[in-house]
Enzyme design. Sequence first.
Site, PDB file in Angstrom:
ATOM      1  N   TYR A 168       0.690  -1.214   0.078  1.00 53.70           N
ATOM      2  CA  TYR A 168       0.052  -0.032   0.179  1.00 53.70           C
ATOM      3  C   TYR A 168       0.956   1.341   0.071  1.00 53.70           C
ATOM      4  O   TYR A 168       0.703   2.166  -0.971  1.00 53.70           O
ATOM      5  CB  TYR A 168      -0.832  -0.157   1.300  1.00 53.70           C
ATOM      6  CG  TYR A 168      -1.673   1.175   1.429  1.00 53.70           C
ATOM      7  CD1 TYR A 168      -1.504   2.192   1.981  1.00 53.70           C
ATOM      8  CD2 TYR A 168      -3.159   1.016   0.609  1.00 53.70           C
ATOM      9  CE1 TYR A 168      -2.279   3.241   1.981  1.00 53.70           C
ATOM     10  CE2 TYR A 168      -3.796   2.271   0.564  1.00 53.70           C
ATOM     11  CZ  TYR A 168      -3.460   3.419   1.421  1.00 53.70           C
ATOM     12  OH  TYR A 168      -4.305   4.637   1.696  1.00 53.70           O
ATOM     13  N   ASP A 169       1.962   1.316   0.631  1.00 48.28           N
ATOM     14  CA  ASP A 169       2.640   2.343   0.931  1.00 48.28           C
ATOM     15  C   ASP A 169       3.626   2.652  -0.387  1.00 48.28           C
ATOM     16  O   ASP A 169       3.608   3.941  -0.777  1.00 48.28           O
ATOM     17  CB  ASP A 169       3.797   2.233   2.296  1.00 48.28           C
ATOM     18  CG  ASP A 169       2.988   2.180   3.754  1.00 48.28           C
ATOM     19  OD1 ASP A 169       3.661   1.703   4.501  1.00 48.28           O
ATOM     20  OD2 ASP A 169       1.824   2.442   3.566  1.00 48.28           O
TER      21      ASP A 169
ATOM     22  N   ARG B 174     -21.592  18.588  15.512  1.00 50.01           N
ATOM     23  CA  ARG B 174     -22.881  18.766  15.871  1.00 50.01           C
ATOM     24  C   ARG B 174     -23.011  20.159  16.304  1.00 50.01           C
ATOM     25  O   ARG B 174     -24.136  20.853  16.016  1.00 50.01           O
ATOM     26  CB  ARG B 174     -23.247  17.596  16.820  1.00 50.01           C
ATOM     27  CG  ARG B 174     -24.526  17.785  17.526  1.00 50.01           C
ATOM     28  CD  ARG B 174     -24.872  16.848  18.488  1.00 50.01           C
ATOM     29  NE  ARG B 174     -26.327  17.094  19.044  1.00 50.01           N
ATOM     30  CZ  ARG B 174     -26.558  17.936  20.086  1.00 50.01           C
ATOM     31  NH1 ARG B 174     -25.604  18.732  20.261  1.00 50.01           N
ATOM     32  NH2 ARG B 174     -27.798  18.240  20.476  1.00 50.01           N
TER      33      ARG B 174
ATOM     34  N   LYS C  33     -23.034   2.653  21.181  1.00 52.87           N
ATOM     35  CA  LYS C  33     -22.904   3.971  21.507  1.00 52.87           C
ATOM     36  C   LYS C  33     -21.646   4.334  21.680  1.00 52.87           C
ATOM     37  O   LYS C  33     -21.126   4.321  22.796  1.00 52.87           O
ATOM     38  CB  LYS C  33     -23.806   4.521  22.592  1.00 52.87           C
ATOM     39  CG  LYS C  33     -23.968   6.358  22.486  1.00 52.87           C
ATOM     40  CD  LYS C  33     -25.019   6.775  23.556  1.00 52.87           C
ATOM     41  CE  LYS C  33     -25.124   8.236  23.436  1.00 52.87           C
ATOM     42  NZ  LYS C  33     -23.895   8.865  23.538  1.00 52.87           N
TER      43      LYS C  33
HETATM   44  C1  LIG Z   1     -30.942   8.923  15.567  1.00 55.53           C
HETATM   45  O1  LIG Z   1     -30.094   9.974  16.183  1.00 55.53           O
HETATM   46  C2  LIG Z   1     -29.091   9.256  17.088  1.00 55.53           C
HETATM   47  N1  LIG Z   1     -28.665   8.391  16.647  1.00 55.53           N
HETATM   48  C3  LIG Z   1     -27.477   7.779  17.150  1.00 55.53           C
HETATM   49  N2  LIG Z   1     -27.033   6.552  16.787  1.00 55.53           N
HETATM   50  C4  LIG Z   1     -25.981   6.202  17.445  1.00 55.53           C
HETATM   51  N3  LIG Z   1     -25.556   4.746  17.126  1.00 55.53           N
HETATM   52  N4  LIG Z   1     -25.056   6.892  18.423  1.00 55.53           N
HETATM   53  C5  LIG Z   1     -25.491   8.141  18.396  1.00 55.53           C
HETATM   54  N5  LIG Z   1     -24.620   8.810  19.279  1.00 55.53           N
HETATM   55  C6  LIG Z   1     -26.682   8.695  18.023  1.00 55.53           C
HETATM   56  N6  LIG Z   1     -27.033   9.901  18.229  1.00 55.53           N
HETATM   57  C7  LIG Z   1     -28.293  10.415  17.825  1.00 55.53           C
HETATM   58  C8  LIG Z   1     -28.828  11.777  18.066  1.00 55.53           C
END
Ligand SMILES: COc1nc2nc(N)nc(N)c2nc1C
Length: 308
Positions: free
Chosen positions: A32-33, A130, A109
């Site tokens: 790749y490099d 955001r 999350k």
């Molecule tokens: C539909 O809105 C969202 N969906 C999300 N989905 C994931 N996986 N992680 C988030 N932080 C998240 N934050 C928001 C405002």
Amino acid sequence: LEQRVKELHQLLNEYGHAYYVLDKPVVPDSEYDALMQELIDLEERHPDLIMPDSPTQRIGGAVLPGFSKVVHDTPMLSLSNVFNEEDIREFDRRVRADAGDVTYVCELKIDGLAISLKYENGRFKQGSTRGDGTVGEDITTNLRTIRAIPLKLTEDVTIEARGEAYMPKKSFMTLNEHREEEGLDVFANPRNAAAGSLRQLDPKIAAKRNLSVFMYGIGGEGAAYGLDAHSEALDYLDRLGFRTNPERRRCKDIDEVIAYIESWQDRRQDLSYEIDGIVIKVDSFSRQEDLGFTAKSPRWATAYKFPA
Ligand SMILES: COc1nc2nc(N)nc(N)c2nc1C
């Protein structure tokens, strides 16, 4: 010559996608490099062959004087939070009261910062934070340095993708070791380190921070792309070349959601990135429409937060 440049673009984009988006390298780093160096040399000798979406153009030159503001086409909302099984079941009762029985999608999350990526005819045009949900900061030059963000999609669509930029745990540890050696303040956690990296005005600094992303949705109406459900939108983002999180799971009822959450209570420390919870979303877009939004959050989604 142009043919070789085109070929190098194709190869580097394909190998880069496999490595940075799918985490499945198809060639050794040395190969790749070598290809990247060949393209850099060709472009140096023939600057007229440099295209904006060339893999060599990820690290912009100039240090920005500041970040300009971006007004989001649709607000980037926040999620309501739930902290225990009772809360989760209460969320499910409210959802079913207005939308009847629904299928949920659960997603990890990621503990990073929310970003918006806008593409026109398949090319990356603008990336932003955001901010306050309505107005964010234009951090396009810094986001271009993140290899997991495609500069060109597999289809010439005009679309906005939303997701989370983050710093992997290993990169965070290494960065703090270097900062300690240099007598600099260390970052408290990977989320702060990622935010600090994307707030740099010099893209060369952001480029060294090994950031990555997981995209989790389409801005605006998913239905505009012929999609009926959130799970379909995530699969579509995959097909377009975005990096999405593979641990997502469709759950037929809230009991499955609770089982999924419990399965991650302990497993999360094995992940190469930090998560602070599990997001629970109603899958069907028409059921989401039945539920709508409060002033600041979707009523069809919530975030279960792990105990700190
Ligand atoms: C539909 O809105 C969202 N969906 C999300 N989905 C994931 N996986 N992680 C988030 N932080 C998240 N934050 C928001 C405002």
